[in-house]
Design an enzyme around this catalytic site. Structure first.
Site, PDB file in Angstrom:
ATOM      1  N   LYS A 165       0.862  -1.184   0.000  1.00 41.68           N
ATOM      2  CA  LYS A 165       0.000   0.000   0.000  1.00 41.68           C
ATOM      3  C   LYS A 165       0.901   1.237   0.000  1.00 41.68           C
ATOM      4  O   LYS A 165       1.956   1.249   0.657  1.00 41.68           O
ATOM      5  CB  LYS A 165      -0.876  -0.040   1.253  1.00 41.68           C
ATOM      6  CG  LYS A 165      -1.969   1.009   1.300  1.00 41.68           C
ATOM      7  CD  LYS A 165      -2.860   0.777   2.518  1.00 41.68           C
ATOM      8  CE  LYS A 165      -4.014   1.759   2.608  1.00 41.68           C
ATOM      9  NZ  LYS A 165      -4.914   1.476   3.725  1.00 41.68           N
ATOM     10  N   SER A 218      -9.677   1.240   2.607  1.00 38.31           N
ATOM     11  CA  SER A 218      -8.843   2.032   1.736  1.00 38.31           C
ATOM     12  C   SER A 218      -7.729   1.262   1.043  1.00 38.31           C
ATOM     13  O   SER A 218      -7.093   1.793   0.140  1.00 38.31           O
ATOM     14  CB  SER A 218      -8.226   3.174   2.538  1.00 38.31           C
ATOM     15  OG  SER A 218      -7.417   2.648   3.583  1.00 38.31           O
ATOM     16  N   SER A 221      -9.848  -1.093   6.837  1.00 43.00           N
ATOM     17  CA  SER A 221      -9.246  -0.963   5.505  1.00 43.00           C
ATOM     18  C   SER A 221      -8.481  -2.162   4.976  1.00 43.00           C
ATOM     19  O   SER A 221      -8.077  -2.155   3.816  1.00 43.00           O
ATOM     20  CB  SER A 221      -8.341   0.260   5.461  1.00 43.00           C
ATOM     21  OG  SER A 221      -9.127   1.406   5.320  1.00 43.00           O
TER      22      SER A 221
HETATM   23  N1  GLN Z   1     -13.225   3.609   6.086  1.00 40.69           N
HETATM   24  C1  GLN Z   1     -12.690   4.028   7.359  1.00 40.69           C
HETATM   25  C2  GLN Z   1     -12.290   5.481   7.279  1.00 40.69           C
HETATM   26  O1  GLN Z   1     -12.446   6.064   6.245  1.00 40.69           O
HETATM   27  C3  GLN Z   1     -11.526   3.169   7.739  1.00 40.69           C
HETATM   28  C4  GLN Z   1     -10.338   3.463   6.919  1.00 40.69           C
HETATM   29  C5  GLN Z   1      -9.138   2.674   7.313  1.00 40.69           C
HETATM   30  O2  GLN Z   1      -9.237   1.646   7.978  1.00 40.69           O
HETATM   31  N2  GLN Z   1      -7.979   3.197   6.959  1.00 40.69           N
HETATM   32  O3  GLN Z   1     -11.829   6.048   8.234  1.00 40.69           O
END
Ligand code: GLN
Length: 482
Positions: free
Chosen positions: A74, A149, A173
């Site tokens: 990532k 994400s 994510s």
């Molecule tokens: N979707 C959640 C957010 O936008 C979690 C994102 C993540 O785990 N990085 O905060």
């Protein structure tokens, strides 16, 4: 091919690391133009690494546990000498000066680092549509999102562009994209894996973990990633069990709880059917199933959207156009430099989080919001602690629906936030959780089963996941849309 078999075959000389790499680069050439999983493919670097692995074998040296395995990272993980963008325009041109701890560990096990994957900007999102560069598509259906994400990492492994990928999970994510793409995604307990070299989003929640095709690969990856690190003071000194050794142990006698708060109206019927079917498989394998309650679950999303933005607003203060990445060319003085660099560099979701976070931390509001949300977080953690006195594991859906369509939620932040209702509580508690594919819906999209275990009980997750996977192998299409 999965990572464990590649490593075995490269180590035994059945195949060379360079052959493995060229097959993956071939998949990238075919699928990447449509899927858009990467921000940068590190072709030259990867070729040099694969060559070095083959050379090492030729000389008779002992190879690492990920010998020749093409791994995608990532783009919030630092690789020395390579650009790290976090999916954000503001970090364009930012070249990492050092390797993240996890990157160092992968390198020392002879992995081949293949590229940096697309993500929601600064990991804020659940669909990878918040990337400053391009959205990533779900290989199972190019009209759908891969989740987020870590959507680029998930998509890359799904269509064989990478054999293994790392993601980060702050509120879901890793697990949610794993569910949307039919992969195993593991969020380790808070402190299990060093975050040194991970760009911070919400420091009290962020964890790094693997996305893989099999539980065996997840166990192998975690064995390598986990363990103490002097450069991350939040990293636990607890010793690391042999995660691969538990894989054949079965689930006989394991007590599995179904939290009733995770099976309420609003849950997609096919998701519910598939998850309940998976629980039935565990029962037939000898697990004891019971219903449990985590009463504060309903406050988790609301509390998360106070705490995570609060921490983000502080962590993101450093991107001011002075030290990192992009600097606005139109600034005439220092104030404009800050304003324009941030205004032009950050996308709308990141701005929303900074505004929210700054507000909830501001004088006079801190008690009503931030401190209150912290107390709610304590209650959520307490719920889990109570339940884990009675059961070894919790089984829930990973997400309330299968992958949604591109654009379906992008103009409605709250509905996007709600796609993490089932993953956020475990993040808030800091315990261990994993998503494993448990079925495919009528539209042909994967469904994920989430397993949650107490702090540092990753071996229980992996043990149950592996028993489940053996009993109910997941159908994988020969070929994804091309
Ligand atoms: N979707 C959640 C957010 O936008 C979690 C994102 C993540 O785990 N990085 O905060």
């Amino acid at each position: 091919m999965n990572a464990s078999s590649i490593a075995r075959d490269v180590a035994s000389g059945k195949v060379s690391a360079q052959e493995v790499l060229s097959r993956h680069l071939g998949s990238i050439r075919v699928s990447e133009p449509q899927v858009g999983a990467f921000i940068r493919v590190m072709e030259t670097e990867a070729m040099a690494m694969a060559k070095a692995v083959d050379e090492k074998r030729r000389q008779g040296a002992r190879l690492g546990r990920l010998a020749g395995v093409p791994v995608a990272l990532k783009d919030n993980l630092q690789v020395s000498g390579v650009e790290t963008t976090c999916g954000s325009r503001i970090l364009q041109g930012h070249v990492a000066a050092y390797d993240a701890a996890v990157v160092k560990r992968l390198k020392s096990e002879d992995a081949v680092l293949l590229g940096k994957t697309n993500m929601d900007e600064f990991a804020m999102g659940s669909s990878t549509e918040n990337s400053s560069f391009h959205p990533t598509k779900n290989p199972w259906n190019l009209g759908c999102v891969p989740g987020g994400s870590s959507g680029g990492s998930a998509a890359a492994v799904t269509c064989g562009m990478a054999s293994l990928a790392l993601g980060s999970d702050t509120g879901g994510s890793i697990r949610q994209p794993a569910a949307f793409c039919g992969l195993v995604g593991l969020k380790p307990s808070y402190g299990r894996v060093s975050r040194y070299g991970l760009v911070a989003f919400a420091s009290s929640l962020d964890q790094i973990g693997p996305l893989s095709r099999t539980t065996e690969d997840a166990a192998l990856a975690l064995s390598i990633l986990a363990g103490p690190d002097a450069q991350d003071s939040t990293c636990s000194k607890k010793s690391v069990p042999d995660y691969s050794a538990v894989l054949g142990q079965g689930v006989k006698g394991l007590r599995v709880g179904l939290p009733k708060e995770y099976f309420l109206p609003g849950l997609d019927a096919e998701v519910e059917g598939s998850v309940r079917g998976a629980v039935e498989v565990l029962r037939q394998l000898g697990a004891e199933i019971c219903e449990v309650s985590l009463p504060h679950t309903r406050y988790a999303v609301a509390a998360y959207y106070i705490l995570a933005p609060a921490e983000a607003s502080s962590n993101l203060a450093r991107y001011d156009g002075v030290r990192y990445g992009r600097r606005s060319p139109s600034a005439r003085n220092l104030e404009e430099l800050y304003e324009l660099s941030r205004g032009e560099g950050f996308g709308p979701e990141v701005k929303r989080r900074i505004l929210l976070g700054t507000y909830v931390l501001s004088a006079g509001y801190c008690d009503a919001y931030y401190n209150r949300a912290s107390r709610v977080r304590g209650l959520i953690r307490q719920d889990f602690k109570e339940v884990f006195k009675k059961v070894d594991l919790l089984a829930t859906p990973t997400a309330p629906t299968a992958a949604f369509r591109l654009g379906e939620k992008s103009s409605d932040p709250v509905s996007m936030y709600l796609s993490d209702v089932f993953t956020i509580p475990s993040s808030m508690a800091g315990n261990a959780s994993l998503s494993i594919p448990c079925g495919v819906n009528r539209a042909g999209l994967p469904i994920g089963l989430q397993l949650i275990a107490d702090d540092f009980q990753e071996q229980t997750l992996l043990r149950a996941a592996s028993a489940f996977e053996k009993a109910k192998p997941f159908p994988r299409p020969e070929k994804f849309s091309s």
